[in-house]
Design a protein around this motif. Structure first.
Motif, mmCIF file in Angstrom:
data_model
loop_
_atom_site.group_PDB
_atom_site.id
_atom_site.type_symbol
_atom_site.label_atom_id
_atom_site.label_comp_id
_atom_site.label_asym_id
_atom_site.label_seq_id
_atom_site.Cartn_x
_atom_site.Cartn_y
_atom_site.Cartn_z
ATOM 1 N N UNK A 1 -142.144 60.693 38.343
ATOM 2 C CA UNK A 1 -140.732 61.421 38.729
ATOM 3 C C UNK A 1 -139.583 60.195 39.220
ATOM 4 N N UNK A 2 -140.217 58.970 39.308
ATOM 5 C CA UNK A 2 -139.347 57.850 39.709
ATOM 6 C C UNK A 2 -138.546 57.395 38.620
ATOM 7 N N UNK A 3 -139.065 57.684 37.318
ATOM 8 C CA UNK A 3 -138.654 57.237 36.040
ATOM 9 C C UNK A 3 -137.384 57.910 35.501
ATOM 10 N N UNK A 4 -136.335 57.211 34.684
ATOM 11 C CA UNK A 4 -135.274 57.846 34.280
ATOM 12 C C UNK A 4 -135.013 56.999 32.962
ATOM 13 N N UNK A 5 -134.614 57.762 31.816
ATOM 14 C CA UNK A 5 -134.352 57.075 30.530
ATOM 15 C C UNK A 5 -132.819 57.182 30.984
ATOM 16 N N UNK A 6 -132.129 56.167 31.223
ATOM 17 C CA UNK A 6 -130.488 55.862 31.172
ATOM 18 C C UNK A 6 -129.964 56.078 30.070
ATOM 19 N N UNK A 7 -130.182 55.141 28.993
ATOM 20 C CA UNK A 7 -129.309 54.992 27.758
ATOM 21 C C UNK A 7 -130.277 54.707 26.799
ATOM 22 N N UNK A 8 -129.848 55.057 25.419
ATOM 23 C CA UNK A 8 -130.606 54.469 24.320
ATOM 24 C C UNK A 8 -129.363 54.075 23.540
#
Length: 316
Positions: free
Chosen positions: A277-284
């Protein structure tokens, strides 16, 4: 809501073909070229992954892909094999995204994308939002055209957890040393075989353990630590090791030793997995050429702004 796009069978699009795109069938294993009768559309998607079983399609418990496909199927009247929805990466259960990218195809085009955009967000749960919808080059592929991805892993470093961050940050009650964490993070930069750090389920959907990491930054904003990684993929067991090193339970040189070992059992001896839950895909990120707008296609929709035509000001 049957639906919003002026009866999606009439004036919002001009049907060109009823045949499905062959070869994808929801997978990314086929040619990236499109028949001339097919049109490709790109979406930028944000979601809170807390209650979903990741991106990859399954009905129960629900996944992001499943819910977006159901919304698209209702709007376009196409089945999922025709839509061929593909994402840049298959995030795991509990992982969030701000800039996930996906594409789908239709046998028709649109005059405007605003109604489609509004209809999608009207059908999706509040935890999932399509931020942008645009036309895509026929050669664009959400996964295979990727140049890099940027991930953030957030750590809340304090004896007491902030309840307002508990869904989006990993709680570490041990005081972390940012200097040794940065030294350790620098060893991840470059092209490496990450077999030692692989999860049973790869969060980016790729079975290839070799990944290119362009940067791995440890940013301290007391009491929050952000680990920002840009590369071809991310394995959050990297974070688990950085936390152990930040606690000064292990030296920074542990990273190159484990990379060289190429054995997950070696990592298991010194640390466990960090929570997703600490992980976030910010951009590609993609090359500019593949993202150039197409002529004779509708403009990108960033969402419809509502205006008030008549407004009365009340004074008390």
């Amino acid at each position: 809501m049957a639906l919003v796009a002026r009866s999606f069978a009439s004036s919002l699009f001009q049907p060109l073909s009823s045949s499905p795109l062959n070869g994808y069938e929801g997978r990314e294993l086929a040619s990236m070229s499109l028949p001339s009768s097919q049109h490709k559309w790109r979406m930028v998607i944000a979601y809170d992954g807390t209650k979903f079983a990741g991106w990859q399609y399954q009905e129960s418990p629900p996944t992001i892909q499943c819910l977006i496909e159901k919304a698209l199927m209702r709007i376009t009247k196409l089945d999922r094999k025709q839509l061929c929805l593909v994402a840049a990466g298959r995030t795991d259960a509990g992982v969030h995204a701000w800039g996930q990218v996906a594409h789908f195809v239709t046998p028709f085009t649109y005059d405007s994308l605003e109604n489609l955009h509004a209809a999608l967000n009207g059908l999706l749960p509040s935890e999932i939002r399509v931020r942008q919808v645009s036309s895509a080059h026929p050669d664009f592929h959400a996964r295979f055209s990727t140049v890099s991805k940027i991930y953030h892993y957030t750590i809340y470093n304090s004896p007491v957890m902030d309840p307002f961050q508990s869904r989006y940050a990993y709680h570490c009650a041990y005081k972390l040393n940012p200097l040794v964490m940065r030294e350790a993070a620098s060893y991840f930069v470059g092209r490496h075989d990450f077999t030692s750090f692989a999860n049973a389920s790869h969060c980016d959907g790729s079975p290839d353990p070799v990944k290119q990491i362009f940067r791995c930054d440890v940013i301290e904003m007391d009491p929050v630590f952000k680990i920002e990684v840009e590369g071809s993929g991310f394995l959050y067991r990297q974070v688990a090791l950085l936390i152990q090193i930040g606690r000064e339970a292990l030296p920074p040189e542990t990273v190159p030793r484990l990379l060289a070992a190429r054995d997950r059992r070696d990592l298991a001896k010194v640390t466990s997995s960090a929570l997703p839950h600490g992980l976030c895909l910010m951009s590609v990120n993609y090359c500019d050429e593949i993202l150039k707008p197409l002529s004779d296609f509708p403009a990108t929709s960033f969402g419809r702004c509502h205006s008030v035509s008549k407004c009365k000001l009340l004074y008390f």
